[in-house]
Design an enzyme around this catalytic site. Structure first.
Site, PDB file in Angstrom:
ATOM      1  N   ASP A 152      -5.612 -15.522  22.154  1.00 61.95           N
ATOM      2  CA  ASP A 152      -5.193 -16.927  22.220  1.00 61.95           C
ATOM      3  C   ASP A 152      -5.920 -17.674  21.103  1.00 61.95           C
ATOM      4  OD1 ASP A 152      -4.363 -15.788  24.691  1.00 61.95           O
ATOM      5  OD2 ASP A 152      -4.378 -17.771  25.639  1.00 61.95           O
ATOM      6  N   LYS A 215       1.696 -21.983  23.004  1.00 59.96           N
ATOM      7  CA  LYS A 215       0.905 -22.450  24.134  1.00 59.96           C
ATOM      8  C   LYS A 215       0.554 -23.920  23.941  1.00 59.96           C
ATOM      9  CE  LYS A 215      -3.641 -21.451  26.275  1.00 59.96           C
ATOM     10  NZ  LYS A 215      -4.794 -20.509  26.264  1.00 59.96           N
ATOM     11  N   LYS A 251       3.492 -20.717  27.109  1.00 59.48           N
ATOM     12  CA  LYS A 251       2.387 -20.805  28.059  1.00 59.48           C
ATOM     13  C   LYS A 251       1.898 -22.250  28.162  1.00 59.48           C
ATOM     14  CE  LYS A 251      -2.369 -19.232  28.937  1.00 59.48           C
ATOM     15  NZ  LYS A 251      -3.487 -18.352  28.482  1.00 59.48           N
TER      16      LYS A 251
END
Length: 315
Positions: A152, A215, A251
């Site tokens: 991430d 995300k 996400k």
């Protein structure tokens, strides 16, 4: 099926070309976007569908600990909870992943070995992203070498907001290469991007650069995932697949705490991109506190009684 290279081959040729492409994307109707997100949030989910949605949401959670006081013991306990969220009920699904800092990846990987639960690691000087590229790449390589299945990363919001889109693109590409076989989630920190138009541009920029997921947030700022910004990102991945044939995950992270909220997000997914994304390979929740509420609601559906927070483990 077309590829990114064939469908959008020239848009990253230079900073000016990339800027022209991103600023040529359709403007976002903020009122319409928020009204659509609010309308979808009112959908009534019946008992059977609710039970399915709760289990699906549990299976989509990246169970996360990203604190300075993290210890190997805390990470092992979190891994145990990811594997068996409800120790009293073996039918409860495991979560999708456990997300930790790079120095805790090896501990998580050992605890989760062979389970199918992924090990995710934040990297690239999370959460601010303020470090030289070499440091960010080393951060990424260290996490992958320790056993991370997913990375991430955070974008350089300063570069993005000052219009240096090619710099952001090239950094994502470099991190993608450093990540190797690990899937890459690109975090925009939507609360710092100020406008919906910027969120749409960041979504396309991340996808052009090879993101496996886009995300919303780090969970470390005041404004994180919202139904509206998640809806906008879902629309972006839908449009990107229509244009390139490449599917990208989404996400939302930060601020999603209740089962009711999780179900609303799943409705957004179903109504915007459809069943192809209703799987933890393509949709995740970055929300650890959400798990306990999902477990309590699950217990209530199965037993008819609301157990309360004392009957689930504390993260």
């Amino acid at each position: 099926m077309p590829t990114i290279t064939s469908a959008l081959a020239d848009v990253t040729a230079s900073d000016s070309v990339l800027r022209r492409f991103l600023h040529g994307l359709p403007g976002v109707d903020a009122v319409g976007l928020e009204a659509r997100a609010a309308s979808l949030g009112t959908r009534s989910i019946k008992t059977t569908a609710k039970a399915y949605a709760i289990d699906l949401a549990i299976s989509m959670i990246d169970l996360t600990t990203l604190e300075g006081a993290d210890t190997p013991g805390k990470v092992r306990a979190l891994a145990a909870k990811a594997l068996r969220p409800d120790p009293t009920d073996r039918t409860a699904p495991a979560t999708a992943a456990v997300c930790v800092y790079p120095d805790m990846v090896e501990t998580a990987a050992t605890a989760l070995a062979g389970s199918g639960v992924k090990v995710a690691s934040v990297a690239t000087a999370f959460p601010a992203g303020r470090a030289a590229l070499g440091v960010k790449l080393a951060d990424t390589r260290d996490a992958v070498a320790a056993g991370a299945d997913e990375i991430d990363m955070v974008i350089d919001r300063g570069a993005f907001l000052s219009g240096r889109y090619l710099k952001v693109y090239e950094e994502i590409r470099a991190v993608k290469e450093a990540a190797g076989a690990a899937r890459l989630k690109v975090i925009f920190e939507t609360g710092e991007l100020s406008t919906y138009d910027n969120i749409r541009r960041a979504s396309w920029l991340g996808m052009l650069a090879g993101a496996d997921f886009i995300k919303t947030s780090t969970g470390k700022v005041g404004v994180n995932a919202t139904p509206a910004n998640t809806l906008l990102m879902l629309q972006a991945v839908r449009d990107f697949r229509e244009r390139t044939g490449v599917q990208v995950g989404v996400k939302p992270a930060g601020g999603i705490r209740s089962s009711k909220d999780a179900v609303k997000f799943l409705v957004l997914v179903n109504e915007t991109v459809g069943a192809d994304w209703l799987d933890n390979h393509w949709f995740r929740f970055g929300a650890s506190s959400l798990l306990n509420d999902l477990l309590m609601q699950r217990q209530k559906l199965s037993t008819g009684r609301y157990s309360g927070p004392d009957y689930v483990t504390v993260d």
